[in-house]
Design a protein around this motif. Structure first.
Motif, PDB file in Angstrom:
ATOM      1  N   PHE A  44       0.857  -1.195   0.000  1.00 43.26           N
ATOM      2  CA  PHE A  44       0.000   0.000   0.000  1.00 43.26           C
ATOM      3  C   PHE A  44       0.889   1.239   0.000  1.00 43.26           C
ATOM      4  O   PHE A  44       1.043   1.923   1.017  1.00 43.26           O
ATOM      5  N   PRO A  45       1.509   1.548  -1.130  1.00 44.93           N
ATOM      6  CA  PRO A  45       2.478   2.653  -1.178  1.00 44.93           C
ATOM      7  C   PRO A  45       1.867   4.016  -0.887  1.00 44.93           C
ATOM      8  O   PRO A  45       2.582   4.975  -0.606  1.00 44.93           O
ATOM      9  N   GLU A  46       0.530   4.111  -0.962  1.00 43.93           N
ATOM     10  CA  GLU A  46      -0.138   5.396  -0.704  1.00 43.93           C
ATOM     11  C   GLU A  46      -0.370   5.634   0.783  1.00 43.93           C
ATOM     12  O   GLU A  46      -1.083   6.566   1.177  1.00 43.93           O
ATOM     13  N   PHE A  47       0.216   4.788   1.642  1.00 40.99           N
ATOM     14  CA  PHE A  47      -0.125   4.837   3.063  1.00 40.99           C
ATOM     15  C   PHE A  47       0.131   6.211   3.675  1.00 40.99           C
ATOM     16  O   PHE A  47      -0.718   6.742   4.403  1.00 40.99           O
ATOM     17  N   GLU A  48       1.280   6.811   3.420  1.00 37.05           N
ATOM     18  CA  GLU A  48       1.583   8.099   4.053  1.00 37.05           C
ATOM     19  C   GLU A  48       0.602   9.180   3.596  1.00 37.05           C
ATOM     20  O   GLU A  48       0.169  10.010   4.395  1.00 37.05           O
ATOM     21  N   ALA A  49       0.256   9.165   2.318  1.00 36.65           N
ATOM     22  CA  ALA A  49      -0.733  10.135   1.832  1.00 36.65           C
ATOM     23  C   ALA A  49      -2.096   9.860   2.460  1.00 36.65           C
ATOM     24  O   ALA A  49      -2.834  10.791   2.814  1.00 36.65           O
ATOM     25  N   ALA A  50      -2.427   8.573   2.621  1.00 39.88           N
ATOM     26  CA  ALA A  50      -3.700   8.211   3.249  1.00 39.88           C
ATOM     27  C   ALA A  50      -3.720   8.625   4.715  1.00 39.88           C
ATOM     28  O   ALA A  50      -4.759   9.059   5.239  1.00 39.88           O
ATOM     29  N   ARG A  51      -2.581   8.506   5.396  1.00 41.74           N
ATOM     30  CA  ARG A  51      -2.487   8.955   6.795  1.00 41.74           C
ATOM     31  C   ARG A  51      -2.758  10.456   6.899  1.00 41.74           C
ATOM     32  O   ARG A  51      -3.491  10.902   7.787  1.00 41.74           O
ATOM     33  N   ALA A  52      -2.137  11.205   6.008  1.00 44.74           N
ATOM     34  CA  ALA A  52      -2.326  12.656   6.029  1.00 44.74           C
ATOM     35  C   ALA A  52      -3.795  13.005   5.801  1.00 44.74           C
ATOM     36  O   ALA A  52      -4.344  13.893   6.470  1.00 44.74           O
ATOM     37  N   ARG A  53      -4.423  12.309   4.861  1.00 47.54           N
ATOM     38  CA  ARG A  53      -5.838  12.567   4.598  1.00 47.54           C
ATOM     39  C   ARG A  53      -6.688  12.164   5.796  1.00 47.54           C
ATOM     40  O   ARG A  53      -7.636  12.876   6.177  1.00 47.54           O
TER      41      ARG A  53
END
Length: 473
Positions: A44-53
Motif C-alpha cells: 500500500f504505497p499510498e499509506f503516508e498520503a492516506a495517513r495525512a488525509r
C-alpha cells in the motif's frame, strides 16, 4: 477505574511481568499483528498520503463538531432512527437501560464495543437485571472468565488457546468436540446461535457515524454484529461523538487505514452501514433503532492540549508496537483503554490523580506515533500529562526534591561538572565487571536489570580528551 483495578499500577505490572503464560499469549498475538501490518503496508504505497488525509478528515470534523452532530441527528431522524444525547457515562447507561425496559427486554445481545466498556454498560445491565450475552467470540471468552478486555481489537488476547478450552469445557453444554480452534469456534456458534435469534434487544457500537446519511458503520470479522443488530426487534447503538465523518467516502478513506493498521487486511469480512430501522418491503431488520451519542469528556478534550487524541480510530496499532504493553498486557493499565492511547485517555476519563502512573509508563521511544494511522503525537500528549502532574503537585516529595536538586545543578555549569565527575567515579567504584547490580535511590531500575557502569570520565572530560588528540595530530 474499574472494580478490577484497586491495586496500584506498579503492583499490576509486577504481577503481569511474573506471568509467563501471559507473555506467551501477548507475543503470539502482537507479533502476528505487527508482521501482518508490515506486509499490508508494503503493498500500500499510498499509506503516508492516506495517513495525512485521515488526520485531516478527523481534524476537520473536530473543528466543526457541532455542525456535523446536528447534521447527523437530522439525517438519522429522517431515516427513522431516534437519537439520544448523553453528557456522561451514567446518562448513557440510564438511556440504554430505559430503552431495554421499554422494550420489556429480559435478554439482550451485544457486539464488541469499547465505548460500552468505557461507560460500564455491562455493569449497568447486570444491575438492572437484564441478561447480557456478548456475541463477539473474544468477548464471549472473557465474559465466561469474568474479565475485562485486555486489547481493543482482540479482547481475549491475554488468554491462550489452552485456557479457552478449559472455559468452554466448563460452560458449553455439550462441550466442544475437541480442543482445536475449529471445534471450539463451532461450539461457540452452537451456544450463541440460540441467543442471537431469541434476543429482545441488540446493542452495538459504531466505528463511524456518517453525517450526510445518518448511517452508522460497524466493522467485524465474524458477522456477529449483523446477527446482533438485525434479528432483535430493537437495535441500540452507543457511540462517542468523535466517531463522526462527513460522508460515506470519508468513512471508506478511514477504513483503508483502520483495517490495515488493526489486522493487516485490506477490508474486514463484514463492513455494514445501518441507516434507520426496517422499512416497508425490507426482508429483515429491527423495528426500532436508537442511537445514543456519548460525550463523556470529549467536549472537554476539544478545548485542551489533548484535542489530537480525538482523531483515534481505535485500531490498536499503538499497543501492538509498544514495548511496555508487550511486556505487561492490557489489564495492568487498569482502565478501559490500555497501551499508549489508554495512557492518554484514562486520565481524561478517570482523573489524573487516580491514573498518574500511566503517562510515566512509557519509554518515549516514539514507536506508537510512527505507526498511528492518523498521526496522533502520542509521546507529546503523554509528556503533557507529565507536565500537568507536576503542576498539580501530584509528584511525591522525593521526586520533587530530586528534580529540584538537578535543576539547581543544571543552572550552574561549574557545579554541574563537579557533581558529574563525582557521580561517574562513584558509579565506577560500585560497578563489577562493567555492571552495577544494586544502586541506592535507583532500586526501581536495578530491581529487574543491571545498570551499565560508566566506561570512562564525564562527557566533557572525554570531549576535551578527544579534542586534545585531534590537536596533537
Amino acid at each position: 477505574m474499574t472494580a478490577q483495578d484497586q491495586t496500584s499500577f506498579k503492583a499490576r505490572a509486577g504481577a503481569a511481568l511474573a506471568d509467563t503464560t501471559l507473555k506467551l499469549a501477548i507475543d503470539r498475538t502482537t507479533g502476528t499483528a505487527e508482521r501482518k501490518r508490515a506486509a499490508a503496508l508494503a503493498g500500500f504505497p499510498e499509506f503516508e498520503a492516506a495517513r495525512a488525509r485521515g488526520a485531516a478528515i478527523k481534524d476537520h470534523v473536530i473543528a466543526n463538531l457541532d455542525h456535523y452532530l446536528e447534521t447527523f441527528e437530522r439525517n438519522a431522524t429522517a431515516a427513522g432512527a431516534k437519537v439520544h444525547w448523553a453528557a456522561t457515562a451514567e446518562e448513557a447507561c440510564d438511556i440504554v437501560v430505559r430503552l431495554c425496559r421499554e422494550a420489556d427486554a429480559k435478554h439482550v445481545t451485544r457486539s464488541k464495543s469499547m465505548l460500552g466498556e468505557e461507560i460500564h454498560l455491562p455493569d449497568a445491565l447486570a444491575t438492572a437485571g437484564i441478561e447480557r450475552v456478548e456475541t463477539d467470540l473474544a468477548e464471549h471468552i472473557i465474559q465466561l472468565a469474568g474479565e475485562h478486555p485486555s486489547h481493543i481489537i482482540w479482547p481475549a488476547m491475554h488468554r491462550t488457546r489452552e485456557q479457552v478450552a478449559v472455559l468452554f469445557n466448563a460452560d458449553h453444554k455439550p462441550p466442544p468436540d475437541a480442543e482445536d480452534p475449529a471445534s471450539m469456534v463451532q461450539s461457540a456458534r452452537r451456544v450463541l446461535r440460540e441467543k442471537f435469534l431469541s434476543a429482545d434487544v441488540g446493542i452495538s457500537g459504531a466505528n463511524f457515524l456518517v453525517a450526510d446519511t445518518g448511517a452508522t458503520c460497524t466493522v467485524t470479522n465474524e458477522g456477529n454484529a449483523e446477527l446482533t443488530t438485525t434479528p432483535p426487534r430493537v437495535h441500540i447503538v452507543t457511540a462517542g461523538i468523535e466517531k463522526l465523518v462527513p460522508t460515506t467516502a470519508h468513512a471508506f478513506a478511514l477504513l483503508r487505514l483502520l483495517v490495515r493498521s488493526a489486522t493487516g487486511g485490506e477490508l474486514t469480512q463484514y463492513t455494514t452501514f445501518h441507516c434507520g430501522p426496517k422499512r416497508p418491503g425490507d426482508a429483515d431488520g429491527p423495528e426500532e433503532m436508537h442511537i445514543v451519542l456519548v460525550d463523556n469528556g470529549r467536549s472537554r478534550m476539544i478545548k485542551d492540549e489533548f484535542r489530537e487524541m480525538l482523531r483515534c480510530i481505535r485500531c490498536g496499532a499503538c499497543m501492538n508496537h509498544c514495548v511496555v504493553y508487550r511486556q505487561i498486557g492490557g489489564h495492568a493499565y487498569g482502565g478501559t483503554y490500555p497501551g499508549p492511547m489508554g495512557a492518554v485517555l484514562t486520565p481524561v476519563l478517570d482523573g489524573l490523580k487516580q491514573s498518574r502512573d500511566l503517562p510515566f509508563a512509557c519509554t518515549m521511544n516514539g514507536r506508537c506515533a510512527e505507526v498511528c494511522p492518523v498521526r496522533i503525537p502520542l509521546p507529546t500528549l503523554l509528556r503533557a500529562w507529565r507536565v500537568r502532574s507536576w503542576e498539580e503537585g501530584l509528584e511525591k516529595a522525593p521526586m520533587r526534591a530530586g528534580l529540584g536538586l538537578w535543576a539547581t545543578l543544571a543552572r550552574r555549569p561549574g557545579l554541574y561538572r563537579l557533581a558529574s565527575a563525582i557521580a561517574v567515579r562513584t558509579l565506577r567504584v560500585l560497578g563489577r565487571s562493567g555492571w552495577i547490580r544494586s544502586l541506592p535511590l535507583a532500586g526501581g531500575w536495578t530491581e529487574h536489570r543491571d545498570l551499565p557502569a560508566p566506561a570512562g570520565g564525564t562527557f566533557m572530560e572525554r570531549y576535551k580528551a578527544e579534542r586534545a588528540k585531534g590537536d596533537s595530530r
